[in-house]
Design a protein around this motif. Sequence first.
Motif, PDB file in Angstrom:
ATOM      1  N   ILE A  35       0.972  -1.109   0.035  1.00 47.11           N
ATOM      2  CA  ILE A  35       0.054   0.249   0.027  1.00 47.11           C
ATOM      3  C   ILE A  35       0.755   1.261   0.183  1.00 47.11           C
ATOM      4  N   GLY A  36       0.372   2.417  -0.587  1.00 45.19           N
ATOM      5  CA  GLY A  36       1.026   3.628  -0.770  1.00 45.19           C
ATOM      6  C   GLY A  36       0.392   4.701  -0.264  1.00 45.19           C
ATOM      7  N   LEU A  37       1.058   5.759   0.226  1.00 48.32           N
ATOM      8  CA  LEU A  37       0.286   7.274   0.243  1.00 48.32           C
ATOM      9  C   LEU A  37       1.166   8.195  -0.266  1.00 48.32           C
ATOM     10  N   PRO A  38       0.581   9.128  -0.771  1.00 46.44           N
ATOM     11  CA  PRO A  38       1.167  10.224  -1.391  1.00 46.44           C
ATOM     12  C   PRO A  38       1.806  11.352  -0.383  1.00 46.44           C
ATOM     13  N   PRO A  85       6.850  -2.319   9.442  1.00 52.70           N
ATOM     14  CA  PRO A  85       7.003  -0.853   9.378  1.00 52.70           C
ATOM     15  C   PRO A  85       7.502  -0.166   8.285  1.00 52.70           C
ATOM     16  N   ARG A  86       7.162   0.891   8.017  1.00 56.67           N
ATOM     17  CA  ARG A  86       7.501   1.566   6.843  1.00 56.67           C
ATOM     18  C   ARG A  86       8.958   1.713   6.893  1.00 56.67           C
ATOM     19  N   HIS A 105      10.537  -2.163   0.326  1.00 56.26           N
ATOM     20  CA  HIS A 105       8.773  -1.740  -0.149  1.00 56.26           C
ATOM     21  C   HIS A 105       8.946  -1.354  -1.385  1.00 56.26           C
ATOM     22  N   LYS A 106       9.996  -0.581  -1.798  1.00 56.67           N
ATOM     23  CA  LYS A 106      10.040  -0.007  -3.230  1.00 56.67           C
ATOM     24  C   LYS A 106      10.079  -1.073  -4.146  1.00 56.67           C
ATOM     25  N   ARG A 133       5.075   7.001  -0.395  1.00 54.91           N
ATOM     26  CA  ARG A 133       5.693   6.283   0.397  1.00 54.91           C
ATOM     27  C   ARG A 133       4.761   4.922   0.569  1.00 54.91           C
ATOM     28  N   PHE A 134       5.444   3.832   0.740  1.00 50.23           N
ATOM     29  CA  PHE A 134       5.111   2.277   0.716  1.00 50.23           C
ATOM     30  C   PHE A 134       5.307   1.645   1.781  1.00 50.23           C
ATOM     31  N   THR A 135       4.183   0.701   2.100  1.00 48.81           N
ATOM     32  CA  THR A 135       4.697  -0.449   2.954  1.00 48.81           C
ATOM     33  C   THR A 135       4.079  -1.632   2.613  1.00 48.81           C
TER      34      THR A 135
END
Length: 248
Positions: A35-38, A85-86, A105-106, A133-135
């Motif tokens: 999952i990712g968040l900008p 964890p991220r 994660h990337k 950002r991803f985790t």
Amino acid sequence: MAEPPGELPNRLSPWIPEEFWPQSVYPEAKTVIVIGLPVSLPIVETAPSIYYHELYKTVNSMLDSKACELANFLVEKGYGAIYLPRDAYGDIKILIDKPFAFFSHKHAAYLAGLGSFGHNNVLLTPQFGPRVRFTSIFTTAEIEPDPIKTEDLCIHCLLCVKNCPAGAIPETGDFPPPVDKKICAIRSAELRYEYRSPCGVCIKVCPVGKDRELFGRKNMSIYSKDKKFEKYHRAWEHVRRYGSKGKS
């Protein structure tokens, strides 16, 4: 990123060492959910700053929380699941001597079909370029994998190379070229001491991403000294003057 029987070797070998495979962390893992968040472009543009520093912490915290919730949801549905964890390191100084985490994660995001790599070795997405950002969540549930993106989103403009304050991104070599993680970590450690880490410059100047059109940032001359963009430069300098030890 799903990994049904027979799929894992094809997706991970030979460019990811087996010690960094999901099963090296959670042997029962059958699927990795990414999952990712900008991170908002106008805030990233103030980087390095206390503003971007706080956004970075907030997004990381939200990712950890959402990943934990998703893992718990899968457990409630009868599947084994754990979240990662991220950022899995105690302090940025750790990365100077050992610039790797126990899971990437990337790379998981790439294998999950969320984007392609840029010249700065960061994953580029169609919507937000490198500003995501991803985790990850590992689970025993077998989920059909998404296809890997074969389109190269990087336009090879080398703006990340030209603007990197630490000179950590090589201009030539295999694509994507290996970033000097130690130099990058040293730069981040300096900014951490000044309460304005991370650096963020290479993701700020990347022209890829539909968010540029949304925020009216398609003209990359905005990051030059062109007086036409002086109101933006003043805004960034205003933010940088406050809340940290760094100079504007």
